[in-house]
Design a protein around this motif. Structure first.
Motif, PDB file in Angstrom:
ATOM      1  N   THR A  78      62.394 -75.404  36.936  1.00  0.00           N
ATOM      2  CA  THR A  78      61.184 -75.990  37.896  1.00  0.00           C
ATOM      3  C   THR A  78      60.431 -74.557  38.479  1.00  0.00           C
ATOM      4  N   VAL A  79      61.394 -73.423  38.700  1.00  0.00           N
ATOM      5  CA  VAL A  79      60.766 -72.382  39.419  1.00  0.00           C
ATOM      6  C   VAL A  79      59.835 -71.733  38.423  1.00  0.00           C
ATOM      7  N   LYS A  80      60.211 -71.873  37.079  1.00  0.00           N
ATOM      8  CA  LYS A  80      59.533 -71.089  35.977  1.00  0.00           C
ATOM      9  C   LYS A  80      58.039 -71.698  36.057  1.00  0.00           C
ATOM     10  N   VAL A  81      57.927 -73.249  36.204  1.00  0.00           N
ATOM     11  CA  VAL A  81      56.415 -73.877  36.247  1.00  0.00           C
ATOM     12  C   VAL A  81      56.084 -73.476  37.762  1.00  0.00           C
ATOM     13  N   GLN A  82      56.559 -73.528  38.912  1.00  0.00           N
ATOM     14  CA  GLN A  82      56.122 -73.626  40.042  1.00  0.00           C
ATOM     15  C   GLN A  82      55.807 -72.381  40.603  1.00  0.00           C
ATOM     16  N   GLN A  83      56.663 -71.063  40.520  1.00  0.00           N
ATOM     17  CA  GLN A  83      56.600 -69.885  40.861  1.00  0.00           C
ATOM     18  C   GLN A  83      56.746 -68.974  39.698  1.00  0.00           C
ATOM     19  N   PRO A  84      56.074 -68.638  38.961  1.00  0.00           N
ATOM     20  CA  PRO A  84      56.254 -67.552  37.717  1.00  0.00           C
ATOM     21  C   PRO A  84      56.588 -66.485  38.376  1.00  0.00           C
ATOM     22  N   ALA A  85      56.254 -65.728  39.347  1.00  0.00           N
ATOM     23  CA  ALA A  85      56.448 -64.372  39.704  1.00  0.00           C
ATOM     24  C   ALA A  85      58.066 -64.322  39.983  1.00  0.00           C
ATOM     25  N   LEU A  86      58.646 -65.577  40.621  1.00  0.00           N
ATOM     26  CA  LEU A  86      59.812 -65.672  41.173  1.00  0.00           C
ATOM     27  C   LEU A  86      60.910 -65.580  40.064  1.00  0.00           C
ATOM     28  N   TYR A  87      60.105 -66.469  38.891  1.00  0.00           N
ATOM     29  CA  TYR A  87      61.132 -66.586  37.783  1.00  0.00           C
ATOM     30  C   TYR A  87      61.209 -65.484  37.002  1.00  0.00           C
ATOM     31  N   LEU A 186      64.924 -81.749  44.973  1.00  0.00           N
ATOM     32  CA  LEU A 186      64.243 -81.027  46.414  1.00  0.00           C
ATOM     33  C   LEU A 186      62.907 -80.241  45.803  1.00  0.00           C
ATOM     34  N   LEU A 187      63.226 -79.287  45.026  1.00  0.00           N
ATOM     35  CA  LEU A 187      62.012 -78.332  44.713  1.00  0.00           C
ATOM     36  C   LEU A 187      60.945 -79.094  44.037  1.00  0.00           C
ATOM     37  N   VAL A 188      61.263 -79.992  43.161  1.00  0.00           N
ATOM     38  CA  VAL A 188      60.176 -80.708  42.392  1.00  0.00           C
ATOM     39  C   VAL A 188      59.065 -81.503  43.550  1.00  0.00           C
ATOM     40  N   ASN A 189      59.957 -82.167  44.371  1.00  0.00           N
ATOM     41  CA  ASN A 189      59.234 -82.894  45.410  1.00  0.00           C
ATOM     42  C   ASN A 189      58.758 -82.255  46.697  1.00  0.00           C
ATOM     43  N   SER A 190      58.857 -81.120  46.441  1.00  0.00           N
ATOM     44  CA  SER A 190      58.537 -80.456  47.768  1.00  0.00           C
ATOM     45  C   SER A 190      57.236 -79.328  47.637  1.00  0.00           C
ATOM     46  N   ARG A 191      56.096 -79.779  47.037  1.00  0.00           N
ATOM     47  CA  ARG A 191      54.926 -79.063  46.990  1.00  0.00           C
ATOM     48  C   ARG A 191      53.878 -79.640  47.731  1.00  0.00           C
ATOM     49  N   ASP A 192      53.961 -80.593  48.374  1.00  0.00           N
ATOM     50  CA  ASP A 192      52.856 -81.357  48.978  1.00  0.00           C
ATOM     51  C   ASP A 192      52.531 -80.946  50.448  1.00  0.00           C
ATOM     52  N   GLY A 193      53.322 -79.745  50.871  1.00  0.00           N
ATOM     53  CA  GLY A 193      52.763 -79.297  52.291  1.00  0.00           C
ATOM     54  C   GLY A 193      54.183 -79.851  53.197  1.00  0.00           C
ATOM     55  N   ASP A 194      54.323 -79.238  54.330  1.00  0.00           N
ATOM     56  CA  ASP A 194      55.539 -79.662  55.286  1.00  0.00           C
ATOM     57  C   ASP A 194      55.364 -80.959  56.003  1.00  0.00           C
ATOM     58  N   ARG A 195      56.513 -81.629  55.974  1.00  0.00           N
ATOM     59  CA  ARG A 195      56.644 -82.937  56.474  1.00  0.00           C
ATOM     60  C   ARG A 195      56.686 -82.966  57.914  1.00  0.00           C
ATOM     61  N   ALA A 196      56.376 -84.044  58.712  1.00  0.00           N
ATOM     62  CA  ALA A 196      56.018 -84.032  60.109  1.00  0.00           C
ATOM     63  C   ALA A 196      57.648 -84.140  60.367  1.00  0.00           C
ATOM     64  N   VAL A 197      57.902 -83.112  61.334  1.00  0.00           N
ATOM     65  CA  VAL A 197      59.159 -83.260  62.146  1.00  0.00           C
ATOM     66  C   VAL A 197      59.055 -83.606  63.527  1.00  0.00           C
ATOM     67  N   ASP A 198      59.890 -84.635  63.879  1.00  0.00           N
ATOM     68  CA  ASP A 198      59.884 -85.113  65.380  1.00  0.00           C
ATOM     69  C   ASP A 198      60.610 -84.184  66.024  1.00  0.00           C
ATOM     70  N   LEU A 199      60.313 -82.846  66.533  1.00  0.00           N
ATOM     71  CA  LEU A 199      61.170 -81.936  67.025  1.00  0.00           C
ATOM     72  C   LEU A 199      62.088 -82.350  68.664  1.00  0.00           C
ATOM     73  N   PRO A 200      61.018 -82.964  69.293  1.00  0.00           N
ATOM     74  CA  PRO A 200      61.740 -83.490  70.682  1.00  0.00           C
ATOM     75  C   PRO A 200      62.887 -84.556  70.364  1.00  0.00           C
ATOM     76  N   ARG A 201      62.773 -85.562  69.332  1.00  0.00           N
ATOM     77  CA  ARG A 201      63.738 -86.473  68.994  1.00  0.00           C
ATOM     78  C   ARG A 201      64.885 -85.806  68.118  1.00  0.00           C
ATOM     79  N   GLY A 202      64.591 -84.837  67.469  1.00  0.00           N
ATOM     80  CA  GLY A 202      65.342 -84.018  66.410  1.00  0.00           C
ATOM     81  C   GLY A 202      66.371 -83.404  67.367  1.00  0.00           C
ATOM     82  N   ARG A 203      65.757 -82.753  68.343  1.00  0.00           N
ATOM     83  CA  ARG A 203      66.774 -81.957  69.509  1.00  0.00           C
ATOM     84  C   ARG A 203      67.451 -82.668  70.093  1.00  0.00           C
TER      85      ARG A 203
END
Length: 269
Positions: A78-87, A186-203
């Motif tokens: 997956t890294v080879k496709v997504q981030q060639p420099a890191l690969y 996790l890597l395959v499905n994490s290319r669409d930007g950050d998910r919304a995190v409810d910080l107040p509720r999470g804390r």
């Protein structure tokens, strides 16, 4: 199948034998001289081949096989496709490890920090199910290493303190493969930007978990923030970490993912 170098060497040896035979037949060469001319080049050629060429060919084949394996492994494919420099960085480190005398497994294990760093960068972009799935596998690894010894568990959890462990040697292969598959999802499905995190509720959820754990562990719980402190109880650190993640994973999925992101990213304050 006979290799091309062997065929070429055999052909050269045959030609050389014919030339010597003709010279002996014509009387231009004595039998002893002919024997020396036949044996010495063959001996020198064999010495050169088995002393230098064969080991080099074997090492080249080993490196080629390792690179092919890297390209097909979960996470790295997956890294080879997504981030060639890191690969490429991973591929170079793999070859450097093999060249320095490491076994293939040891060379691959040296790539784990690269994968871990990338994973941490993707935590906020990961799907809830993928994040929870990966942490459940990690929790099982913690538990099994804790059963083996405190030292192995501690080094797995806090590699920055005293170096990590080779989980490929210490844990069942199916569990190691499950970890790689979970990381890959996790890597395959994490290319669409950050998910919304409810910080107040999470804390708030995290504080609730910590209050419960504090009732069990007391002020020792604070040492989770200072694992490198001299004299820390490594056994308690392992048990408290396992307790923490078990408690977080017991929350409802959305809350669990929220709290996991806060813990891993360090935004819990």
């Amino acid at each position: 199948m006979i290799s091309q170098p062997v065929l070429i060497s055999s052909a050269i040896a045959l030609v050389w034998l014919v030339v010597i035979a003709l010279l002996v037949k014509r009387g231009s060469l004595g039998k002893i001289a002919a024997l020396l001319l036949l044996i010495l080049p063959l001996a020198a050629g064999n010495f050169y081949y088995f002393r230098w060429m064969a080991p080099q060919q074997a090492e080249t084949a080993r490196q080629d096989a390792a690179q092919l394996k890297l390209a097909t492994l979960p996470v790295w494919r997956t890294v080879k496709v997504q981030q060639p420099a890191l690969y490429k960085q991973a591929s170079d480190e793999l070859l450097n490890g093999l060249h320095s005398g490491l076994t293939e497994q040891q060379a691959f294990d040296r790539l784990r920090p690269l994968a871990a760093d990338l994973l941490n960068q993707r935590i906020n972009a990961a799907a809830d199910d993928d994040l929870i799935g990966y942490m459940k596998v990690s929790l099982e690894e913690m538990k099994q290493l804790r059963q083996q010894s405190t030292d192995r568990c501690f080094r797995f959890l806090f590699p920055q303190v005293r170096g990590g462990v080779d989980i490929a040697e210490l844990l069942p292969q199916p569990l190691v493969e499950s970890e790689m598959q979970a990381m890959d999802r996790l890597l395959v499905n994490s290319r669409d930007g950050d998910r919304a995190v409810d910080l107040p509720r999470g804390r708030k959820q995290l504080q609730s978990v910590v209050r419960t754990l504090y009732g069990k562990w007391g002020s020792d719980l604070q040492t989770l923030n200072t694992p490198a402190e001299p004299g820390v109880d490594e056994s308690k650190l392992c048990d408290m970490t396992i307790d923490l993640y078990q408690s977080v994973l017991a929350l409802a999925d959305k809350d669990s993912a929220n709290v996991l992101r806060i813990i891993i990213s360090g935004t819990g304050n």
